[in-house]
Design a protein around this motif. Sequence first.
Motif, PDB file in Angstrom:
ATOM      1  N   SER A 159      34.859  44.419 -54.163  1.00 11.71           N
ATOM      2  CA  SER A 159      34.089  45.702 -53.319  1.00 11.71           C
ATOM      3  C   SER A 159      35.071  46.256 -52.326  1.00 11.71           C
ATOM      4  O   SER A 159      35.628  45.167 -51.816  1.00 11.71           O
ATOM      5  CB  SER A 159      32.673  45.039 -53.080  1.00 11.71           C
ATOM      6  OG  SER A 159      32.896  43.986 -52.086  1.00 11.71           O
ATOM      7  N   TYR A 160      34.662  47.406 -51.879  1.00  9.63           N
ATOM      8  CA  TYR A 160      35.203  47.696 -50.463  1.00  9.63           C
ATOM      9  C   TYR A 160      34.648  47.073 -49.492  1.00  9.63           C
ATOM     10  O   TYR A 160      33.187  47.257 -49.211  1.00  9.63           O
ATOM     11  CB  TYR A 160      34.803  49.319 -50.261  1.00  9.63           C
ATOM     12  CG  TYR A 160      35.377  49.853 -49.091  1.00  9.63           C
ATOM     13  CD1 TYR A 160      36.700  49.647 -48.763  1.00  9.63           C
ATOM     14  CD2 TYR A 160      34.826  50.638 -48.188  1.00  9.63           C
ATOM     15  CE1 TYR A 160      37.254  49.868 -47.510  1.00  9.63           C
ATOM     16  CE2 TYR A 160      35.153  51.051 -47.041  1.00  9.63           C
ATOM     17  CZ  TYR A 160      36.465  50.693 -46.656  1.00  9.63           C
ATOM     18  OH  TYR A 160      37.193  51.222 -45.417  1.00  9.63           O
ATOM     19  N   LEU A 168      42.243  49.425 -52.244  1.00  6.32           N
ATOM     20  CA  LEU A 168      41.272  49.889 -53.282  1.00  6.32           C
ATOM     21  C   LEU A 168      41.945  51.240 -53.549  1.00  6.32           C
ATOM     22  O   LEU A 168      42.012  51.392 -54.855  1.00  6.32           O
ATOM     23  CB  LEU A 168      39.884  49.998 -52.290  1.00  6.32           C
ATOM     24  CG  LEU A 168      38.938  50.451 -53.310  1.00  6.32           C
ATOM     25  CD1 LEU A 168      38.875  49.535 -54.514  1.00  6.32           C
ATOM     26  CD2 LEU A 168      37.644  50.582 -52.404  1.00  6.32           C
ATOM     27  N   SER A 172      42.869  52.203 -57.537  1.00  7.43           N
ATOM     28  CA  SER A 172      42.247  53.298 -58.068  1.00  7.43           C
ATOM     29  C   SER A 172      43.279  54.430 -58.535  1.00  7.43           C
ATOM     30  O   SER A 172      43.274  54.651 -59.805  1.00  7.43           O
ATOM     31  CB  SER A 172      41.549  54.006 -56.992  1.00  7.43           C
ATOM     32  OG  SER A 172      41.125  55.431 -57.539  1.00  7.43           O
ATOM     33  N   ASN A 183      36.497  48.349 -61.815  1.00  7.36           N
ATOM     34  CA  ASN A 183      35.132  47.931 -61.433  1.00  7.36           C
ATOM     35  C   ASN A 183      34.812  47.981 -59.992  1.00  7.36           C
ATOM     36  O   ASN A 183      35.650  47.582 -59.227  1.00  7.36           O
ATOM     37  CB  ASN A 183      34.790  46.526 -61.994  1.00  7.36           C
ATOM     38  CG  ASN A 183      33.031  46.105 -61.672  1.00  7.36           C
ATOM     39  OD1 ASN A 183      32.667  46.226 -60.651  1.00  7.36           O
ATOM     40  ND2 ASN A 183      32.577  45.827 -62.954  1.00  7.36           N
ATOM     41  N   THR A 184      33.903  48.595 -59.459  1.00  5.52           N
ATOM     42  CA  THR A 184      33.547  48.912 -57.908  1.00  5.52           C
ATOM     43  C   THR A 184      33.167  47.411 -57.087  1.00  5.52           C
ATOM     44  O   THR A 184      33.460  47.297 -56.093  1.00  5.52           O
ATOM     45  CB  THR A 184      32.275  49.665 -57.598  1.00  5.52           C
ATOM     46  OG1 THR A 184      31.131  49.182 -58.046  1.00  5.52           O
ATOM     47  CG2 THR A 184      32.648  51.147 -58.255  1.00  5.52           C
ATOM     48  N   LEU A 189      29.788  52.471 -53.899  1.00  9.55           N
ATOM     49  CA  LEU A 189      31.084  53.577 -54.586  1.00  9.55           C
ATOM     50  C   LEU A 189      31.655  54.210 -53.221  1.00  9.55           C
ATOM     51  O   LEU A 189      30.718  54.796 -52.487  1.00  9.55           O
ATOM     52  CB  LEU A 189      30.328  54.473 -55.373  1.00  9.55           C
ATOM     53  CG  LEU A 189      31.289  55.620 -56.004  1.00  9.55           C
ATOM     54  CD1 LEU A 189      32.416  54.954 -56.755  1.00  9.55           C
ATOM     55  CD2 LEU A 189      30.586  56.690 -56.787  1.00  9.55           C
ATOM     56  N   SER A 190      33.004  53.905 -52.821  1.00  8.52           N
ATOM     57  CA  SER A 190      33.475  54.329 -51.604  1.00  8.52           C
ATOM     58  C   SER A 190      34.489  55.711 -52.226  1.00  8.52           C
ATOM     59  O   SER A 190      34.637  55.601 -53.477  1.00  8.52           O
ATOM     60  CB  SER A 190      34.339  53.291 -51.284  1.00  8.52           C
ATOM     61  OG  SER A 190      35.626  53.075 -52.076  1.00  8.52           O
ATOM     62  N   HIS A 193      37.532  54.426 -54.113  1.00  5.03           N
ATOM     63  CA  HIS A 193      37.415  54.275 -55.623  1.00  5.03           C
ATOM     64  C   HIS A 193      37.640  55.501 -56.633  1.00  5.03           C
ATOM     65  O   HIS A 193      38.316  55.334 -57.644  1.00  5.03           O
ATOM     66  CB  HIS A 193      35.941  53.829 -56.054  1.00  5.03           C
ATOM     67  CG  HIS A 193      35.686  52.348 -55.535  1.00  5.03           C
ATOM     68  ND1 HIS A 193      34.549  52.184 -54.452  1.00  5.03           N
ATOM     69  CD2 HIS A 193      35.865  51.160 -55.946  1.00  5.03           C
ATOM     70  CE1 HIS A 193      34.497  50.813 -54.359  1.00  5.03           C
ATOM     71  NE2 HIS A 193      35.346  50.072 -55.451  1.00  5.03           N
ATOM     72  N   ILE A 200      35.719  54.415 -63.660  1.00  2.00           N
ATOM     73  CA  ILE A 200      34.880  53.421 -62.920  1.00  2.00           C
ATOM     74  C   ILE A 200      33.654  52.942 -63.587  1.00  2.00           C
ATOM     75  O   ILE A 200      32.752  53.604 -64.272  1.00  2.00           O
ATOM     76  CB  ILE A 200      34.286  54.442 -61.555  1.00  2.00           C
ATOM     77  CG1 ILE A 200      35.320  54.983 -60.884  1.00  2.00           C
ATOM     78  CG2 ILE A 200      33.722  53.449 -60.703  1.00  2.00           C
ATOM     79  CD1 ILE A 200      36.218  53.868 -60.162  1.00  2.00           C
ATOM     80  N   PHE A 202      30.525  51.164 -62.452  1.00  2.00           N
ATOM     81  CA  PHE A 202      29.783  50.905 -61.126  1.00  2.00           C
ATOM     82  C   PHE A 202      28.983  49.665 -61.016  1.00  2.00           C
ATOM     83  O   PHE A 202      27.968  49.659 -61.989  1.00  2.00           O
ATOM     84  CB  PHE A 202      28.721  51.912 -60.708  1.00  2.00           C
ATOM     85  CG  PHE A 202      28.011  51.752 -59.432  1.00  2.00           C
ATOM     86  CD1 PHE A 202      28.758  52.453 -58.230  1.00  2.00           C
ATOM     87  CD2 PHE A 202      26.572  51.429 -59.337  1.00  2.00           C
ATOM     88  CE1 PHE A 202      27.887  52.059 -56.981  1.00  2.00           C
ATOM     89  CE2 PHE A 202      26.071  51.062 -58.007  1.00  2.00           C
ATOM     90  CZ  PHE A 202      26.656  51.583 -56.978  1.00  2.00           C
TER      91      PHE A 202
END
Length: 510
Positions: A159-160, A168, A172, A183-184, A189-190, A193, A200, A202
């Motif tokens: 994750s972010y 990230l 991406s 996968n986020t 979702l940033s 991404h 993606i 999510f």
Amino acid sequence: MSSIPQELRNWLFTLMEIMAALFIISAGFTVLTVVVLYIFDWAQSKHAIRRNYPLIGRFRYFFEHFGVFFRQYFFAMDREEMPFNRAQRSWAYRAAKNLSNTVPFGSSHVLSEPGTVLFLNSAFAIQEEEKQQPSDIIFGPDCPQPYKTNSIFNISGMSYGAISKPALQALSRGAAKAGCWLNTGEGGLSPFHLEGNADIVFQIGTAKYGVRKEHGLIDVNKLKAVAAHNQVKMFELKLSQGAKPGKGGILPAVKVSAEIAAIRGIPEGHASISPNRHPEINSVSDLLDMIELIRSTTGKPVGFKCAIGSAFWLDDLCLEILNRGRHTAPDFITIDSADGGTGAAPLPLIDSVGLPLKESLPLVIDKLVEYNLRDRIKVICSGKLITPAPVAWAFCMGADCVTSARGFMFALGCVQALQCDKNTCPAGITTHNKRLQRGLVAKDKAERVMHYQKNMVEEVSMIAHSCGVVEPRKLTRNHASLVSANGPSIILSEIYPEKTPKSKIPMVNQ
């Protein structure tokens, strides 16, 4: 000195002046060299450690190189370091740099060690003209927007927040270049991404970050907004994580910036602690209801991720699916190994809870076969799969896809400093310290992400070709054996015999 002839005295003074001049010149040259190397390291963008720690970072390569010659004098050998040893990391680094992984002399692995997987080469290996690309698979064939892909190796959830903006961005862009999905993770979702235009997946964690209402329940309007992005191909409902089953995500307060807080929908500067489970999911019936809600709202394939421990609930899940109808099944199950990675987790959960993938993957595959659901539900797996042999093993056991997080972290330049939870990652991957992030240049690292994925696919395919099949998804339990504690290896198909569907299973709404 007075007894020394004047001529000799003059000569000695001249020599001393020359030596002094040479010392000054050499000292000046040394200082100039140090300054030049410092500036060069500071300015270059290929090596995060040298960029963050100019000059000093060069010693890493010095010791790494000379360690080869002095290894007999040290105890930390190639295959003794944990959680990933030097041999594993070396393969990942070389694959990411697109360097040859050909080695001399012989294997450094003890092939007689219990638990070692030995692939059974065919007498008639696949020739060049017979080789095929990995076959296409379709997730959610009955969904309004099914997802079709041939990628066998993808980027697992990070994750972010757990990882940095440049990390990230590199993932991406690299995923898009490689043709795999990203996968986020559970942090929402940033923009980072999306910027690479990769596929993606999510992930919806127990806190519903990015798609949550104020009190943590799911917000269908936010869910629709995420699904509106064409890049978002699937939704993964995270029940549990291999490194910390029974515990939600943990993001220390020092990492919760204003931007991360806005994306997650939580207060800035406060630790982000996810619930232990989804509060509205108390049974397999609730789980299927949630999957159907997400699928009907988004029109896209939906599955769930979990670490396997007690497996009795899988029987209840399969029976409930058959009672409702096969169309209500999750489109995929992601199995996370007990030795999977994490940014932060309590030690007892990391060390002692959950089943490793070597047990949980065949268990789930066989359970789906027993209930005649294997063709309906795709199986993704993750957990310490960063080199070709374990990935090929996963396909032998029946996996449809493999994902990795830590493998791609090594591609980004991770040096296993074990600082993931402290905001002090020296490679700039798991920190939000701008000075340390500077070392990770997304444009350069995206190339390494791409090379790592491509070389993984190539070498897993090489194992498949040696076993006599045209591509990795054709591998079966007949293509590998496991070294037993008694010495001889046993073919996987004998350890895990092929299952057949149960003769009497309810199929009410087919």
